[in-house]
Enzyme design. Structure first.
Site, short mmCIF file in Angstrom:
data_model
loop_
_atom_site.label_atom_id
_atom_site.label_comp_id
_atom_site.label_asym_id
_atom_site.label_seq_id
_atom_site.Cartn_x
_atom_site.Cartn_y
_atom_site.Cartn_z
N ASN A 66 0.87 -1.18 0.00
CA ASN A 66 0.00 0.00 0.00
C ASN A 66 0.91 1.22 0.00
O ASN A 66 1.50 1.56 1.03
CB ASN A 66 -0.89 -0.03 1.26
CG ASN A 66 -1.69 1.24 1.43
OD1 ASN A 66 -1.77 2.07 0.52
ND2 ASN A 66 -2.29 1.41 2.60
N TRP A 67 1.00 1.87 -1.14
CA TRP A 67 1.95 2.99 -1.26
C TRP A 67 1.43 4.27 -0.61
O TRP A 67 2.17 5.24 -0.51
CB TRP A 67 2.25 3.26 -2.74
CG TRP A 67 3.06 2.17 -3.39
CD1 TRP A 67 3.53 1.02 -2.80
CD2 TRP A 67 3.51 2.13 -4.75
NE1 TRP A 67 4.23 0.28 -3.71
CE2 TRP A 67 4.24 0.94 -4.91
CE3 TRP A 67 3.36 2.99 -5.85
CZ2 TRP A 67 4.82 0.58 -6.14
CZ3 TRP A 67 3.93 2.64 -7.05
CH2 TRP A 67 4.66 1.45 -7.20
N LYS A 68 0.18 4.28 -0.24
CA LYS A 68 -0.42 5.49 0.36
C LYS A 68 -0.16 6.68 -0.58
O LYS A 68 -0.18 6.50 -1.79
CB LYS A 68 0.12 5.70 1.78
CG LYS A 68 -0.04 4.41 2.62
CD LYS A 68 0.21 4.58 4.08
CE LYS A 68 0.02 3.23 4.78
NZ LYS A 68 0.17 3.32 6.23
N HIS A 78 -9.30 1.36 4.90
CA HIS A 78 -8.03 1.50 5.63
C HIS A 78 -8.25 2.42 6.83
O HIS A 78 -9.04 3.37 6.75
CB HIS A 78 -6.96 2.06 4.70
CG HIS A 78 -5.59 1.98 5.29
ND1 HIS A 78 -5.14 2.89 6.22
CD2 HIS A 78 -4.59 1.08 5.12
CE1 HIS A 78 -3.91 2.55 6.59
NE2 HIS A 78 -3.55 1.47 5.93
N GLU A 92 -6.60 4.79 7.92
CA GLU A 92 -6.39 6.22 7.61
C GLU A 92 -7.61 6.81 6.93
O GLU A 92 -7.93 7.99 7.13
CB GLU A 92 -5.12 6.37 6.75
CG GLU A 92 -3.86 6.09 7.58
CD GLU A 92 -2.68 5.53 6.80
OE1 GLU A 92 -2.68 5.60 5.56
OE2 GLU A 92 -1.75 5.01 7.45
N GLU A 118 -5.05 -4.79 10.64
CA GLU A 118 -4.00 -3.79 10.85
C GLU A 118 -4.25 -3.04 12.15
O GLU A 118 -5.03 -2.07 12.18
CB GLU A 118 -4.00 -2.78 9.69
CG GLU A 118 -3.73 -3.39 8.34
CD GLU A 118 -3.18 -2.36 7.36
OE1 GLU A 118 -2.13 -2.64 6.77
OE2 GLU A 118 -3.77 -1.27 7.21
N GLY A 134 3.07 2.23 10.77
CA GLY A 134 4.06 3.29 10.59
C GLY A 134 4.81 3.65 11.86
O GLY A 134 5.47 4.69 11.92
N SER A 171 3.89 -2.22 10.25
CA SER A 171 5.35 -2.33 10.42
C SER A 171 5.89 -3.71 10.02
O SER A 171 6.79 -4.23 10.68
CB SER A 171 5.76 -1.97 11.86
OG SER A 171 5.42 -0.62 12.13
N GLY A 216 3.09 -1.02 4.22
CA GLY A 216 3.24 0.38 3.86
C GLY A 216 4.69 0.69 3.56
O GLY A 216 5.20 0.44 2.46
P1 13P Z 1 3.42 0.32 7.60
O1 13P Z 1 3.88 -0.98 6.97
O2 13P Z 1 4.18 1.49 7.10
O3 13P Z 1 3.35 0.21 9.09
O4 13P Z 1 1.90 0.57 7.07
C1 13P Z 1 0.99 -0.45 7.22
C2 13P Z 1 -0.23 -0.09 6.47
O5 13P Z 1 -0.96 0.81 6.85
C3 13P Z 1 -0.53 -0.83 5.23
O6 13P Z 1 -1.83 -0.58 4.78
#
Ligand code: 13P
Length: 248
Positions: A9-11, A94, A96, A166, A172, A212, A233
């Protein structure tokens, strides 16, 4: 047998040219790895550009969509548009999106139904906050997200989709859930689906862990009974680290 699925997931990262470079580099590194399904989820603006490159071993998807096919929804992208650009997957709900863009279990449910209408496989995200975990509410929170998110879906649909567990406190932060804790919640999600939807759907649905995930913890997570993949991420942004996850 559930095929493992590692998704990046590149966000809100990467321009078109950066996305193209990534896929070219990953294609060179990925080799014959076909035991694992590999998915990247670039931003909308880069989907068209990756379409011709991400053939065969690399699948791609979007990070969100609206549930309507078209209309006066400024700034939104529809399932028809994602299908048109060749998306196989779409991430839905997600944390976020839930936190910053007011998504609810009801909008998640609308989006899941729309994804199935358009033959796009949804990756539904669920997970608790740190406060909820510390209060011992993890299972209650996740159960509600699963029940409401999957409302009125068929057993066949649920069996074909992907759920990403998640925990919000692990996203993150560098703070991964222990593999035992992650597996316990993934197993709980599977039991909930068995109860609510049926045992075949529970057996078939692929459940990812996200939060993470890194090259040095992927193997331990993937060795667990109820973890079928990872939603990644930060460590998915460099082809060199992402390929290590795929080749765990
Ligand atoms: P990280 O791997 O950066 O913790 O992000 C996880 C995430 O939100 C994937 O959707």
């Amino acid at each position: 047998m559930r095929k493992p699925i590692i998704a990046g997931n590149w966000k809100m990262h990467k321009t078109v040219s950066q996305s193209v470079s990534f896929v070219e580099e990953l294609s060179g590194l990925i080799g014959g790895a076909d035991k694992v399904e590999t998915v990247i989820c670039p931003p909308f603006t880069a989907l068209y550009a990756v379409r011709d490159l991400a053939k065969g071993k690399i699948q791609y998807g979007a990070q969100n969509m609206h549930w309507q096919e078209q209309g006066a929804f400024t700034g939104e992208v529809s399932p028809v548009m994602l299908k048109d650009v060749g998306c196989k997957y779409v991430i839905i709900g997600h944390s976020e999106r839930r936190q910053y863009f007011a998504e609810t279990d009801a909008t998640v449910n609308n989006k899941l139904k729309a994804a199935f209408v358009h033959d796009i496989i949804p990756i539904m995200c669920v997970g608790e906050t740190l406060e909820q975990r510390e209060k011992g509410d993890t299972e209650a929170v996740v159960e509600e997200q699963v029940r409401k998110g999957l409302l009125d879906l068929t057993a066949e649909q649920v069996g074909a989709m992907v759920i990403a567990y998640e925990p919000i406190w692990a996203i993150g932060t560098g703070r991964t859930a222990s593999s035992d804790d992650a597996n316990a919640v993934c197993a709980f999600i599977r039991r909930t689906i068995a109860q609510v939807i049926g045992s075949q759907a529970a057996e078939n649905v692929r459940i990812q862990y996200g939060g993470s995930v890194k090259p040095d913890n992927i193997r331990e997570l993937m060795n667990k009974s109820d973890i079928d993949g990872a939603l990644v991420g930060g460590a998915s942004l460099e082809a060199a680290s992402f390929v290590k996850l795929i080749k765990y």
